[in-house]
Design an enzyme around this catalytic site. Structure first.
Site, PDB file in Angstrom:
ATOM      1  N   HIS A   1      -3.357   0.252   9.197  1.00 30.28           N
ATOM      2  CA  HIS A   1      -4.374  -0.263   8.305  1.00 30.28           C
ATOM      3  C   HIS A   1      -5.743   0.325   8.543  1.00 30.28           C
ATOM      4  O   HIS A   1      -6.518   0.831   7.747  1.00 30.28           O
ATOM      5  CB  HIS A   1      -4.328  -1.854   7.971  1.00 30.28           C
ATOM      6  CG  HIS A   1      -3.538  -2.436   7.158  1.00 30.28           C
ATOM      7  ND1 HIS A   1      -3.192  -1.982   5.676  1.00 30.28           N
ATOM      8  CD2 HIS A   1      -2.355  -3.129   7.299  1.00 30.28           C
ATOM      9  CE1 HIS A   1      -2.354  -2.429   4.965  1.00 30.28           C
ATOM     10  NE2 HIS A   1      -1.777  -3.254   6.060  1.00 30.28           N
TER      11      HIS A   1
ATOM     12  N   GLN B   1      -7.947  -4.960   4.586  1.00 29.97           N
ATOM     13  CA  GLN B   1      -7.159  -5.794   3.497  1.00 29.97           C
ATOM     14  C   GLN B   1      -7.849  -6.829   2.950  1.00 29.97           C
ATOM     15  O   GLN B   1      -7.758  -7.522   1.851  1.00 29.97           O
ATOM     16  CB  GLN B   1      -6.072  -6.387   4.321  1.00 29.97           C
ATOM     17  CG  GLN B   1      -4.955  -5.467   4.688  1.00 29.97           C
ATOM     18  CD  GLN B   1      -3.596  -5.910   5.312  1.00 29.97           C
ATOM     19  OE1 GLN B   1      -3.500  -6.266   6.468  1.00 29.97           O
ATOM     20  NE2 GLN B   1      -2.671  -6.157   4.329  1.00 29.97           N
TER      21      GLN B   1
ATOM     22  N   CYS C   1       3.938  -5.859   3.146  1.00 28.98           N
ATOM     23  CA  CYS C   1       2.626  -5.635   3.431  1.00 28.98           C
ATOM     24  C   CYS C   1       1.818  -6.801   2.355  1.00 28.98           C
ATOM     25  O   CYS C   1       2.100  -6.443   1.054  1.00 28.98           O
ATOM     26  CB  CYS C   1       1.960  -4.338   3.138  1.00 28.98           C
ATOM     27  SG  CYS C   1       0.362  -4.038   3.248  1.00 28.98           S
ATOM     28  N   LEU C   2       1.035  -7.405   2.759  1.00 23.78           N
ATOM     29  CA  LEU C   2       0.201  -8.328   1.749  1.00 23.78           C
ATOM     30  C   LEU C   2      -0.727  -7.582   0.982  1.00 23.78           C
ATOM     31  O   LEU C   2      -1.094  -8.083  -0.156  1.00 23.78           O
ATOM     32  CB  LEU C   2      -0.592  -9.140   2.762  1.00 23.78           C
ATOM     33  CG  LEU C   2      -0.137 -10.169   3.887  1.00 23.78           C
ATOM     34  CD1 LEU C   2      -0.965 -11.145   4.343  1.00 23.78           C
ATOM     35  CD2 LEU C   2       0.988 -11.058   2.905  1.00 23.78           C
TER      36      LEU C   2
ATOM     37  N   HIS D   1       1.891  -1.807  12.604  1.00 21.64           N
ATOM     38  CA  HIS D   1       1.621  -1.827  10.839  1.00 21.64           C
ATOM     39  C   HIS D   1       0.080  -2.056  10.940  1.00 21.64           C
ATOM     40  O   HIS D   1      -0.448  -1.466   9.912  1.00 21.64           O
ATOM     41  CB  HIS D   1       2.507  -3.156  10.311  1.00 21.64           C
ATOM     42  CG  HIS D   1       2.151  -3.381   8.935  1.00 21.64           C
ATOM     43  ND1 HIS D   1       3.229  -3.018   7.935  1.00 21.64           N
ATOM     44  CD2 HIS D   1       1.156  -3.759   8.393  1.00 21.64           C
ATOM     45  CE1 HIS D   1       2.787  -3.214   6.779  1.00 21.64           C
ATOM     46  NE2 HIS D   1       1.587  -3.604   7.033  1.00 21.64           N
ATOM     47  N   GLU D   2      -0.364  -3.265  11.628  1.00 19.17           N
ATOM     48  CA  GLU D   2      -1.834  -3.461  11.420  1.00 19.17           C
ATOM     49  C   GLU D   2      -2.691  -2.409  11.846  1.00 19.17           C
ATOM     50  O   GLU D   2      -3.690  -2.157  11.098  1.00 19.17           O
ATOM     51  CB  GLU D   2      -2.169  -4.779  12.223  1.00 19.17           C
ATOM     52  CG  GLU D   2      -1.483  -6.069  11.846  1.00 19.17           C
ATOM     53  CD  GLU D   2      -1.389  -6.222  10.148  1.00 19.17           C
ATOM     54  OE1 GLU D   2      -2.271  -5.776   9.488  1.00 19.17           O
ATOM     55  OE2 GLU D   2      -0.287  -6.710   9.881  1.00 19.17           O
TER      56      GLU D   2
ATOM     57  N   GLY E   1       0.465 -10.798   9.880  1.00 16.25           N
ATOM     58  CA  GLY E   1      -0.764  -9.710  10.388  1.00 16.25           C
ATOM     59  C   GLY E   1      -1.683  -9.626   9.197  1.00 16.25           C
ATOM     60  O   GLY E   1      -1.271  -9.657   8.013  1.00 16.25           O
TER      61      GLY E   1
HETATM   62 ZN    ZN Z   1      -0.030  -4.387   5.668  1.00 14.91          ZN
END
Ligand code: ZN
Length: 181
Positions: A138, A52, A92-93, A134-135, A47
């Site tokens: 953000h 991000q 998380c990226l 999670h997304e 995701g």
């Molecule tokens: Zn993340």
């Protein structure tokens, strides 16, 4: 457009902002979403949310299986009907090297729009419900640290400090040597 888009890391302040709703469903929005899907694939993520990549708008993409057929775009998502609990390991990226056990709702409903502005509604449990939550976090400037237990926080303290140092080094103004006469 968006050729230079890249995934940003904490503590970039754009990751901590409340993102704004998308008002215009135009070609640029589609281009942004496609570019985000490419970045997510390249990073082997499941995701990626617009903040991000430094865009503070309410949009995220998911690719839960790595199969392009399962990739989805959600614009202006709203999550509701949270039920039950699940605990699982998340990364998380935007927090490279960090993982933590996070408690999420087991089942959630999502209401959103697709890239054409058409409404989407879906209910999912487990893995997909976890990715959505999670997304969605953000879009509200929330990161794993806001959901971690004390032990995870302690365990990740050094990695967080390293990320802070990296960010500082990359963004600090280059000191111009003082001129001497
Ligand atoms: Zn993340």
């Amino acid at each position: 457009m968006f050729e230079d888009l890249k995934i940003i890391s904490w503590p970039d302040p754009r990751l901590l902002k409340l993102s704004s709703p998308v008002e215009t469903f135009n070609d640029d929005l589609g281009t942004l979403a496609m570019r985000m899907i490419e970045l997510m694939r390249a990073a082997k993520g499941v995701g990626l949310a617009a903040p991000q990549v430094g865009q503070n708008i309410r949009l995220f993409v998911i690719g839960p299986t790595g199969n392009p057929e399962d990739e989805r775009v959600y614009v202006n998502p709203v999550i509701s009907d949270l039920a039950g609990d699940q605990e699982g390991e998340e990364g998380c990226l935007s927090l490279p090297g960090i993982t933590a056990k996070i408690v999420r709702a087991d089942s959630v409903k999502i209401d959103a729009h697709d890239l054409s502005g058409r409404p989407i509604q879906d209910v999912q449990t487990q893995y997909l419900a976890r990715i959505w939550q999670h997304e969605f976090d953000h879009l509200n400037g929330k990161l794993l640290m806001d959901r971690m237990g004390t032990l995870s926080k302690l365990g990740n303290r050094k990695k967080l400090r390293d990320l802070e140092a990296e960010y500082k080094e990359a963004h600090e103004k280059k000191k111009v040597p003082a001129l001497r006469f």
